[in-house]
Design an enzyme around this catalytic site. Structure first.
Site, mmCIF file in Angstrom:
data_model
loop_
_atom_site.group_PDB
_atom_site.id
_atom_site.type_symbol
_atom_site.label_atom_id
_atom_site.label_comp_id
_atom_site.label_asym_id
_atom_site.label_seq_id
_atom_site.Cartn_x
_atom_site.Cartn_y
_atom_site.Cartn_z
ATOM 1 N N LYS A 1 38.742 40.868 56.252
ATOM 2 C CA LYS A 1 39.159 39.466 56.341
ATOM 3 C C LYS A 1 39.412 38.920 54.947
ATOM 4 C CE LYS A 1 36.500 37.086 54.656
ATOM 5 N NZ LYS A 1 35.935 37.000 53.255
ATOM 6 N N TYR B 1 35.253 32.026 57.916
ATOM 7 C CA TYR B 1 33.973 32.029 58.659
ATOM 8 C C TYR B 1 33.725 30.673 59.315
ATOM 9 C CZ TYR B 1 32.734 36.405 56.374
ATOM 10 O OH TYR B 1 32.724 37.698 55.940
HETATM 11 P P1 NAD Z 1 35.861 43.754 44.876
HETATM 12 O O1 NAD Z 1 36.557 42.991 43.814
HETATM 13 O O2 NAD Z 1 34.418 44.033 44.702
HETATM 14 O O3 NAD Z 1 36.600 45.141 45.124
HETATM 15 C C1 NAD Z 1 38.003 45.235 45.201
HETATM 16 C C2 NAD Z 1 38.403 46.685 45.126
HETATM 17 O O4 NAD Z 1 39.822 46.735 45.129
HETATM 18 C C3 NAD Z 1 37.922 47.376 43.854
HETATM 19 O O5 NAD Z 1 37.538 48.683 44.167
HETATM 20 C C4 NAD Z 1 39.166 47.385 42.969
HETATM 21 O O6 NAD Z 1 39.181 48.477 42.068
HETATM 22 C C5 NAD Z 1 40.270 47.523 44.007
HETATM 23 N N1 NAD Z 1 41.562 47.015 43.546
HETATM 24 C C6 NAD Z 1 42.728 47.640 43.709
HETATM 25 N N2 NAD Z 1 43.729 46.930 43.161
HETATM 26 C C7 NAD Z 1 43.175 45.838 42.622
HETATM 27 C C8 NAD Z 1 43.694 44.733 41.894
HETATM 28 N N3 NAD Z 1 44.986 44.597 41.645
HETATM 29 N N4 NAD Z 1 42.824 43.787 41.481
HETATM 30 C C9 NAD Z 1 41.501 43.865 41.767
HETATM 31 N N5 NAD Z 1 40.958 44.903 42.440
HETATM 32 C C10 NAD Z 1 41.780 45.880 42.862
HETATM 33 O O7 NAD Z 1 36.115 42.972 46.233
HETATM 34 P P2 NAD Z 1 35.268 43.065 47.575
HETATM 35 O O8 NAD Z 1 34.223 42.012 47.560
HETATM 36 O O9 NAD Z 1 34.848 44.455 47.835
HETATM 37 O O10 NAD Z 1 36.364 42.572 48.653
HETATM 38 C C11 NAD Z 1 37.356 43.436 49.171
HETATM 39 C C12 NAD Z 1 37.845 42.884 50.521
HETATM 40 O O11 NAD Z 1 36.751 42.825 51.412
HETATM 41 C C13 NAD Z 1 38.415 41.467 50.451
HETATM 42 O O12 NAD Z 1 39.485 41.331 51.329
HETATM 43 C C14 NAD Z 1 37.260 40.591 50.914
HETATM 44 O O13 NAD Z 1 37.669 39.385 51.497
HETATM 45 C C15 NAD Z 1 36.589 41.507 51.914
HETATM 46 N N6 NAD Z 1 35.146 41.238 52.055
HETATM 47 C C16 NAD Z 1 34.663 41.046 53.300
HETATM 48 C C17 NAD Z 1 33.321 40.782 53.481
HETATM 49 C C18 NAD Z 1 32.782 40.615 54.866
HETATM 50 O O14 NAD Z 1 31.648 40.169 54.997
HETATM 51 N N7 NAD Z 1 33.512 40.968 55.910
HETATM 52 C C19 NAD Z 1 32.474 40.705 52.381
HETATM 53 C C20 NAD Z 1 33.011 40.930 51.113
HETATM 54 C C21 NAD Z 1 34.365 41.195 50.960
#
Ligand code: NAD
Length: 376
Positions: free
Chosen positions: A139, A225
């Protein structure tokens, strides 16, 4: 990150629930994971090994009964060996963003879980579907409604299942609210309030503050949410929304929304108010009914939820929400169990997100919504 201890591994192995290292190299008959159902476990590939994959999804996959971590897709070569060692992932099950499409010929991967910045959801979900794999997309589902449609179409064409990473639909406190609402346990619902917010102060260069990568700020991140809360808190889709935006730290939130409030009307007469923010800490759902009330506080964190109603406290077993969510999706694929968070639900929420931005851009105008039963 917690490591898989030898003791835990032995225990799991003895139960027949084996880890990904061994599953991919064992014959099918040995890969029977959900032993009570004599059912094969599905292989999951995580795309994007950021904080959510690292600290929530991968550990949850170690506990899943119907799926396991089979493969990884990362743009960061240094992560490959760390993940391989930690989760016993074989070399042929490691992909990067360029060779990702080759995953089509990897029979140990059944589900591709897209956990990348929002701007990359549509591209990788569509490529995953074209590779013939079932898709879970995090999401918010995409950057806009058009991209949601493209993901849904690609999955339909490829005849693969599509789920959105809405873990709360598998979570017991949330499921209880849905049950209370459907049963009209406290009579007519009159008002729903929902807050989903946290205060962001870290790295101003993070992708969540970059409009090109996130598509929006608090609303796209936590707002979905709050939108979800008012929908399962009322049991209906809204028929209109009116929204406001507040900005107090424009130097930090240069491109994305900081705080948004929005009011919804529903056909039955319920009305709702949400607040979402990257500058406030809040996490709640409250429903006021003719004969009582219900409340979750917190309502959407992945630390354990808590709740109460006018009859008393709610008390459910706490399990990792992501384990429940991924097992629910795997059961949908394996056994035709209901898809508790289908693509249409993600698309509906994006229609509402777009309407909220439209209301703000039009000077807080009321925007009608015509969602019918979409995503309910
Ligand atoms: P994060 O920043 O911790 O991780 C992002 C990942 O994408 C990293 O591994 C990064 O290397 C990679 N990436 C690839 N291209 C990138 C770019 N151009 N810029 C930045 N990063 C890049 O993010 P996250 O918290 O893991 O979130 C990822 C997804 O998961 C998002 O869509 C977020 O909304 C979703 N999420 C959902 C929940 C949930 O409870 N369902 C919780 C957290 C995150």
């Amino acid at each position: 990150m917690d490591h898989i201890s030898r003791r835990k591994f032995n225990k799991t192995l003895s139960k027949g629930i084996v880890g990904s290292t061994f599953l991919s190299s064992l014959p099918y008959a040995c890969a029977l994971g959900a032993d009570q159902n004599n059912q094969k476990k599905l292989g999951v590939a995580l795309v994007g090994l950021g904080s959510y994959s690292t600290y929530q999804l991968a550990p949850a996959l170690m506990d899943c009964e119907y799926c396991y971590l089979a493969a990884i897709v990362t743009g960061t070569p240094e992560k490959e060996k760390i993940w391989q060692d930690k989760y016993g992932i074989t070399r042929e099950n490691v992909y990067n963003y360029d060779n990702f499409d080759k995953i089509a010929s990897n029979n140990s991967v059944d589900i591709i879980y897209v956990v990348l910045p929002n701007s990359m959801h549509a591209d990788f979900s569509i490529r995953a579907a074209r590779a013939g794999k079932h898709v879970i997309c995090e999401k918010p589902m995409a950057m806009n409604v058009e991209e949601c449609d493209a993901i849904i179409d690609a999955c339909k064409k490829a005849n693969v299942k599509l789920g959105v990473g809405y873990r709360l639909h598998s979570e017991p406190y949330t499921k209880e609210i849905k049950r209370i609402v459907a049963a009209k346990e406290f009579g007519k619902i009159n008002y729903i309030g929902a807050e989903a917010a946290y205060r962001s102060t870290s790295n101003p260069e993070q992708w969540r503050l970059n409009i090109e990568l996130s598509g929006g700020g608090a609303l796209m991140n936590m707002g979905v949410y709050a939108i979800q809360s008012v929908i399962y808190g009322s049991g209906e889709n809204p028929i209109s929304v009116t929204a406001q935006e507040f900005s107090t730290r424009p130097d930090y939130f240069k491109e994305t929304d900081e705080t948004i409030t929005a009011q919804f009307e529903f056909e039955s007469g319920v009305f709702a108010n949400i607040m979402t923010s990257h500058n406030v800490s809040a996490n709640k759902l409250f429903g006021s009914c003719d004969n009582g009330w219900f409340e979750l506080d917190p309502a959407s964190t992945y630390i354990p939820l808590a709740g109460r109603t006018s009859k008393g406290p709610l008390n459910f077993k706490q399990e990792r929400q992501q384990k429940l969510q991924m097992d629910d999706f795997a059961k949908h694929v394996l056994m035709g169990a209901p898809n508790v968070a289908p693509g249409e639900m993600g698309k509906r929420d994006m229609i509402i997100v777009e309407a909220i931005y439209k209301s703000i851009a039009a000077g807080n105008k009321k925007i009608p919504l015509n969602l019918g039963q979409m995503g309910l």
